[in-house]
Design a protein around this motif. Sequence first.
Motif, PDB file in Angstrom:
ATOM      1  N   PRO C 361       0.828  -1.139   0.026  1.00  0.00           N
ATOM      2  CA  PRO C 361       0.140  -0.026  -0.023  1.00  0.00           C
ATOM      3  C   PRO C 361       0.796   1.112   0.008  1.00  0.00           C
ATOM      4  CG  PRO C 361       0.040  -0.900   2.349  1.00  0.00           C
ATOM      5  CD  PRO C 361       0.910  -1.832   1.392  1.00  0.00           C
ATOM      6  N   TRP C 519       5.085  -0.308   4.975  1.00  0.00           N
ATOM      7  CA  TRP C 519       3.712  -0.876   5.146  1.00  0.00           C
ATOM      8  C   TRP C 519       3.031  -0.652   6.357  1.00  0.00           C
ATOM      9  CZ3 TRP C 519       5.498  -5.845   1.900  1.00  0.00           C
ATOM     10  CH2 TRP C 519       5.480  -5.391   0.653  1.00  0.00           C
ATOM     11  N   CYS C 522       1.560   2.513   6.754  1.00  0.00           N
ATOM     12  CA  CYS C 522       0.303   2.660   6.078  1.00  0.00           C
ATOM     13  C   CYS C 522      -1.018   1.612   6.842  1.00  0.00           C
ATOM     14  CB  CYS C 522       0.393   2.028   4.540  1.00  0.00           C
ATOM     15  SG  CYS C 522       1.370   3.011   3.547  1.00  0.00           S
ATOM     16  N   THR C 789      -1.289  -0.771  -4.382  1.00  0.00           N
ATOM     17  CA  THR C 789      -2.492  -1.497  -4.140  1.00  0.00           C
ATOM     18  C   THR C 789      -3.406  -0.958  -3.171  1.00  0.00           C
ATOM     19  OG1 THR C 789      -1.510  -3.083  -2.223  1.00  0.00           O
ATOM     20  CG2 THR C 789      -1.343  -3.553  -4.510  1.00  0.00           C
ATOM     21  N   LYS C 792      -5.581  -2.863   2.683  1.00  0.00           N
ATOM     22  CA  LYS C 792      -5.032  -2.613   3.848  1.00  0.00           C
ATOM     23  C   LYS C 792      -4.079  -3.819   4.132  1.00  0.00           C
ATOM     24  CE  LYS C 792      -5.456   1.258   6.262  1.00  0.00           C
ATOM     25  NZ  LYS C 792      -5.936   1.838   7.272  1.00  0.00           N
TER      26      LYS C 792
END
Lengths: 424, 157, 907
Positions: C361, C519, C522, C789, C792
Amino acid sequence: MERPLTENIRSDGQPVGIEEYEKLGGYQATRKALGGMSPQEITAAVKNADLRGRGGAGFPTGIKWSFIPMGDAARHPKYLVCNADEMEPGTFKDRLLLEGNPHQLIEGMIVSGYALEADLAYIFLRAEYTLAAKRLGQAIAEAYAKGYLGRRILGSDYSLDLRLHLSAGRYICGEETALLNALEGKRAIPRAKPPHPQTSGLWGKPTIVNNVETLSNVPHIVDRGAEWFKSLSHTDCGGTKIYGVSGRVKRPGLWELPMGTPAREIIDLHAGGMRNGYGFRGVIPGGASTEFLLEEHLDVRMDFDSLPKAGSRLGTGTMIVLDDKTCPVGMVLSLETFFARESCGWCTPCREGLRWVVQIIDAIEKGEGAGEDLDILEGQCRLLAPGHTFCALAPGAVEPLQSALKYFREDFERHIKEKGCPWR
Amino acid sequence: MLTEGERREIEEEIAKSERKRAASVEVLKIVQKRRGWVPDDLDELAATLDMTPDELDAVATFYSLVFRKPVGRHVILICDSVSCWVMEYESMREHLSERLGIGMGGTSTDGMFTLLPVACLGACDRAPVMMVDEVLYTNLTTEKIDGILEAYRRGNM
Amino acid sequence: MATIYIDNKPYVVKDGQNLLHACLSLGFDLPYFCWHPAMHSVGACRQCAVKQFRDEKDTKGKIVMSCMTPAAEGTRISIDDPEAMEFRASVIEWLMLSHPHDCPVCDEGGECHLQDMTVMTGHNYRRTRFPKRTHRNQDLGPFINHEMNRCIQCYRCVRFYCDYAQGRDFNVFACHHAVYFGRHRDGVLESEFSGNLIEICPTGVFTDKALKRHYTRKWDLQTAPSVCVHCGLGCNTIPGERYGALRRILNRYNGEVNGYFLCDRGRFGYEFVNSGQRVRTPLMKNNETGALEPATKGDVIERLSHILYFGANVIGIGSARASLEANFALRALVGPDRFFVFDETRRRLMATMIGILKSGPARTPSMKDVASSDAVFILGEDVANTAPMLALALRQAARQRPMQDVAKLKIPLWDDTAVREVIQGEKGPFFIAAPHATKLDDVATETYHAAGEDIARLGFAVAHELDPAAPPVPDLKEEALLLARRIALFLKGARRPLVVSGMSGTSDSLLRAAGNVAWALCKTGHDAALCFTTDECNSLGLGLLADLGDGYVSDIGKAFALAEKGKLDAIIILENDLFLREDISRVERFLEGCGHVIVIDHLFSRTTGKADIVLPAGTFAESDGTFVNNEGRAQRCFQVFVPEGDIQESWRWVRDALNAARRPIQWRTFDDVVAAMAGEMQQFEAVAEIAPPAGFRIAGQKIPRQPHRYSGRTAMHAQIDVHEPKPPDDADTPLAYSMEGFEGIPPSALVPRFWAPGWNSVQSVNKFQEEVGGPLRGDDPGKRLIEPTGGKEVPYFHEVPGAFVPRKGELLIVPLYHIFGSEELSVLSPGIAGMAPHPYLALNPFDAEGLGMNAGDEGEVVISGNTYRLPITLMASLPQGVAGLPSGLPGLRGIVFPAWAKTGRAT
Ligand SMILES: Cc1cc2nc3c(=O)[nH]c(=O)nc-3n(C[C@H](O)[C@H](O)[C@H](O)COP(=O)(O)O)c2cc1C
Ligand code: SF4
Ligand code: FES
């Protein structure tokens, strides 16, 4: 006539020491302030006293202080800075207070610092005031030793450190924001306002800058009240003023007189009038960056509101007299040479314009003036107006020039026509 | 190379300052006090302040009382501002020039004096005035100047 | 939004701007000097004066500096007010008092902001008769010429150099009209951004020293939009050509990428295009003498047709410094399974990197995004040397957090001095974990110097601190654990945290660790960005093209294996010197087993020395092409000039080879290749949209590469023919080799130069932007090819490497990057070559002591059988057990990093 600022200054040239100062009622205001007054009460007293800044601009001190963030809202450390740079040509009043009664200033800074909840105070002193430096250094040490400075002053919750900073020349250091840069060890370039030092001053923290004479008044206001202070003055602006006269008068010097004392009284009575053989031609009333006045203006009251009506400013209240045997063009050349040399070099009009002005007046004085020179000079006066330049140096610089072109125009013209200085 | 004494005094000065750089002018003056001027090699001095020589020189060259060129044993600062000018500054300057054989900014050949103009010294009621090193001389006359120069020459000052 | 009144007409402007910014954005011609859109207002020059009125009734008004006045609701100003106009003209008069008026001999003439402003204000008569102030000039090194007498003291140079780029060896000296801008003493400017002084200075004080050696006025330069080829960031440039030689490179503004600036490698690296090392004709090996000899195009095609017969076993090697189109063409020629790219290490790194960017993400930031990040964590990169302009953006990022406090004081962010005063040099959270000290350390909150594995472990630990679902790091030292916690804490507290890593660390665990950190951020709800540096201008493009899956090994190592089987008829090497990529003896063995060696390149190299056929390729300046930068942004670079003789774009050589191989192909123009590529490879669908196609016209016109004042078009060929030659056609692009054509503002990808009526200097860029300092009109050029992408769910990496263990008797040799020297092409520019270090071996002082060596001693290091003798440099920040060798320097090429090596005193 009361002279709170100077009455204790000794005639033998020695400074008032701490014991003597205390004996004369010194540090009473400190006790009174720290012992029971709130910071807001002090600021209110200063406001009610109509104390206006003695550094030249005459801004009401209490109002200036009221813009400083107080209490929890404030970022710390907060600073109080005393402007003791005194480099305005013709100005020598702060020297008297600094050399004669350093504790009065220190007390002024303690009380003012308390009113502002300042953590740290600086005295920014010009390097050439070596005697003042010595005496201030000693007085500060004395004040620390007696608990007037440092942690928990006189057992109160208030702590203040006071440091003496010695400068290294440059008139622009007296401009309050340039002064802050100088204190930070940078080139003394003024800063744009806003933000005012109250918001972002020394190291970006809330700061108040006040003149020596301004701060020296504060203990007296706290001690004896706003009403008493106002009663000292002839006009709306409270207190006394230290006036000075230099030039070819009988007794050049300084006198503390009621604010608003007429210029004629100061020159004729206190300075003893012109020296024998010399006549009065004009006067710059308040340091180099104010406009000339003539004989016909001399009944003007020397205060912040009256002088503008006569076409000048109170400035520092120290007058420079032009006699009838001295060349006004040469005098203006000296003034402008000073200003051009002391320009900080930041903004174009001042850096380049004043140099040009000097080149032109120098040519005129040397007998090399040309026809359009006076037009150019007049144009420069108009173009170097307040707001056009970054700070007030250049607008101040053209004030005496502008008035000289008005009042002594024929002198300029004679220089050009006769290709030389008629006074030489 | 900084001397031991200079280094100590500089460190004390820096310790007193709120921030290192704030001591820059003072530090320059410490060197100047001992050597008369601030020599060109600023690397070591700047390093004591966490500055580069360029940053320090930017400050040094701004201030008129930091000397970036060698000066004589004594520096004469003669006030050329308006009150002194009215009170015959020019004759004083000419007299000094003649006695010392130098113009403004010059150093006498014996290395004794450097003559510099200075902005109003704040002693306008006693004009004309000058400072020699740290001492103020007021109400100057040509005779008085001769006496002062003589005293410095004889090492009485 | 605020409504302001300019000369009594209402205009709607954005909130929070100053009046100068607003007026320029509205298209007014308001002169200025000290203001700069990236450096904002300081109010020094007083050139931007306007008259401000309190309200409708105020007729007197007062002069204010527009750059220092907020464009607040209801503000009323006049630009045309006679008093304001008079004042602005006087500012020029003042500046001109000491200006030398040497425009005819000044390199800035014709593109001088001071000239433009002089004309704009109408000042035209010199009234002073007095001497001018004069200065001594300094020698500032190979890039920058200094002519202080032209200075107008706008302070932009020192504000850029010291405040913006944070260089410390330049300043302003003295006072009043004597102020001087330069160095404390003569010497080479140390900032890798010094070249920007050329564009920052509004007149001719700082000019281009390289240009000076082959000077041409702006109006005589043929220019086209281009992209820098000297690192992976893809800064946009404007190269200028005359008489077949490249003369200089200027910044081409791209709000998302490089903004107003370039690094010195990008600005001064172009001279390889003019160098004596260029391949200028086709060459064939004389079978008798073995020497390469010039041949005609017909002869080489003929020879190619023999070599590339139907069914021949031919492989191709792609290039990360060649365009997508050239690589695609070669891939088409040899077939996807015979197309090899990258050396083994780079292939692995690139696969990991693309995998992370595609499957997670975290978004790759543009450089503009980088500059607005408010917390930074760098893993294993010496950014200032591997991706210089990224370092400049990161320096701005370090100010973001403290700036948030400034806003609270109601100080407008354009009030530059006030902002700096409040910030007081304070830096936001900024962590650098690298194998050694880097030039960015001065902005770092904390630094951590360790071997790659340990840096990766720190990264993994940070990710774990942020999100316990990320794998923990076994046996982590207390010190690293605490540091990881601090880093995690700061990243968590940020609004726009940024993680930076990249290829130069040569370790895919580092990339994975960086991926995990980004990540984890995120996943915990942060708007985190993940920035990977790439090493060459098209590394990422090549990675995308090769479609590097984990099972699909297409690196040169695989080609080596093929060759060892001994069945190859020919190899075509595209814009690549294999000897830089792999161990020298391996490459030699390989090329011997490849049959015919065909090299398409623009430079002679060790590889061309082994070739049977060398085909002269166009450089970036002589080709159209697409490069994908580290952000994943595909950008188009256009031919600046038509190369001499048989030099042509690499893809055209490949096409000719295809035809020779009797596989006729329909690619006639550049657009044909792009269309084929976009059709065949989904990842490149957007490439066709980067710039308008060749058929694009505005009002029936092409966009001229030559300014309308271009001179000497007949005279420049007069020694050959007095008739003016027909300008070459350009079938590939909407740009023309002509001074005729559309004179207005073209689509942003096609802007060949910045110029507008009355604005001859680079400042004319204002007219090309939607809003001053914002995107170019019609949006900044380039298309992002990789987007994160949406989900989550994050596929954390779980392979945490073990801690670094020093070896007895060997040191781990890691690459040390040098902005000047480590890059293959730029080092051919004399100025840059002169700045490159001499080869050395860097040792930790303890290791040196253990080996009984001191700085300056000659050391010896043996790497895969090759012995290097080098002077020792001590580098205290290198971890023990790790040594460094400068990457890419002539004499140190072909070393595969990292390498364990025996090191000792030279024998
Ligand atoms: C060029 C320039 C020089 C100044 N020099 C002085 C100075 O030497 N001493 C001083 O008190 N104020 C000086 N001022 C005024 C200060 O900027 C500031 O207004 C003053 O210190 C505020 O103190 P006050 O409010 O007590 O007057 C100067 C102003 C300018 C523009
Ligand atoms: S008017 Fe401008 S140049 Fe002059 S002192 Fe002020 S800021 Fe400096
Ligand atoms: S651009 Fe506004 S003062 Fe310089």
